[in-house]
Design an enzyme around this catalytic site. Sequence first.
Site, PDB file in Angstrom:
ATOM      1  CG  HIS A 145      65.694 -53.022 -33.401  1.00 29.03           C
ATOM      2  ND1 HIS A 145      66.467 -53.091 -34.855  1.00 29.03           N
ATOM      3  CD2 HIS A 145      65.272 -54.287 -32.478  1.00 29.03           C
ATOM      4  CE1 HIS A 145      66.017 -55.080 -34.834  1.00 29.03           C
ATOM      5  NE2 HIS A 145      65.566 -55.625 -33.511  1.00 29.03           N
ATOM      6  CD  GLU A 176      62.284 -49.823 -33.375  1.00 26.33           C
ATOM      7  OE1 GLU A 176      61.819 -50.106 -31.627  1.00 26.33           O
ATOM      8  OE2 GLU A 176      63.163 -49.010 -33.871  1.00 26.33           O
ATOM      9  NE  ARG A 185      68.950 -46.994 -34.716  1.00 25.69           N
ATOM     10  CZ  ARG A 185      69.567 -46.098 -35.284  1.00 25.69           C
ATOM     11  NH1 ARG A 185      69.827 -45.705 -35.167  1.00 25.69           N
ATOM     12  NH2 ARG A 185      68.215 -46.790 -36.236  1.00 25.69           N
ATOM     13  CG  HIS A 186      70.018 -52.343 -36.377  1.00 21.75           C
ATOM     14  ND1 HIS A 186      70.608 -51.790 -37.179  1.00 21.75           N
ATOM     15  CD2 HIS A 186      68.813 -51.933 -35.115  1.00 21.75           C
ATOM     16  CE1 HIS A 186      68.955 -50.863 -37.078  1.00 21.75           C
ATOM     17  NE2 HIS A 186      68.215 -50.886 -36.181  1.00 21.75           N
ATOM     18  NE  ARG A 218      66.140 -53.461 -37.953  1.00 24.34           N
ATOM     19  CZ  ARG A 218      65.391 -53.689 -38.123  1.00 24.34           C
ATOM     20  NH1 ARG A 218      64.521 -55.071 -39.243  1.00 24.34           N
ATOM     21  NH2 ARG A 218      64.405 -53.066 -36.932  1.00 24.34           N
TER      22      ARG A 218
END
Length: 228
Positions: free
Chosen positions: A167, A97, A23-24, A73
């Site tokens: 995401h 996402e 995940r970012h 991101r």
Amino acid sequence: MSLAEHDARTHRNARVRTLILLRHGQTEWNAADRMQGQIDTDLTELGRRQAKEAARELVSRNAIALISSDLRRAFDTASALAEYGSLEVVPEPRLRETSLGEWEGLTHLDVDAGYPGARAEWRLDAAFTPPGGESKLEVGARALPVVRELLVERQDWPGRSIILVAHGGLIAALTAALLDLPAKNWPALGGLANTSWVQLSSHVESIEQPAWRLDVWNAAAKVAPDVL
């Protein structure tokens, strides 16, 4: 461990495909409990530090490919990993996402006020669709071909890792889809902290039926609230 046992383990590991879903890092919207969806937000300074810390941890995973959502991101998080190795970040729009439709840009409190009970239903029902958005089932179906294509294209995958940077919602949906979980069980996969990761492995040679196993969930992070 005997030499024969060591050789047998090495042989088994040489056939294993490892998939890491990262995940970012943190964004301002994460910190404010604001629903991002596919709105293109930037990492905070903390988020950039988190990305570098994750890179230091994951650089030893013998990765052969680094593929990222094209939202900033995630892509900037992946770029931090690329700085620690020789891999180029490949952007992949299918790893974006969940589209949250009318909820995007709203805080959790805003959604709860405007759509009473809907956010709780969304967390518990993988088929629930935010107004104008996507369901978790749709997100999993969107992302699953990315991994299936890699199984076909990357004949050098066995014995190594591929890292996808994406995401929280996408990772949960893709993990559930890879594990072929019944839709009613998808909510069992909870929230992911920023720059935490999921690890899955396939121990069989079959491309059509890779039989993914869940090795790690929310690694190297404290348990996070279920943001997405």
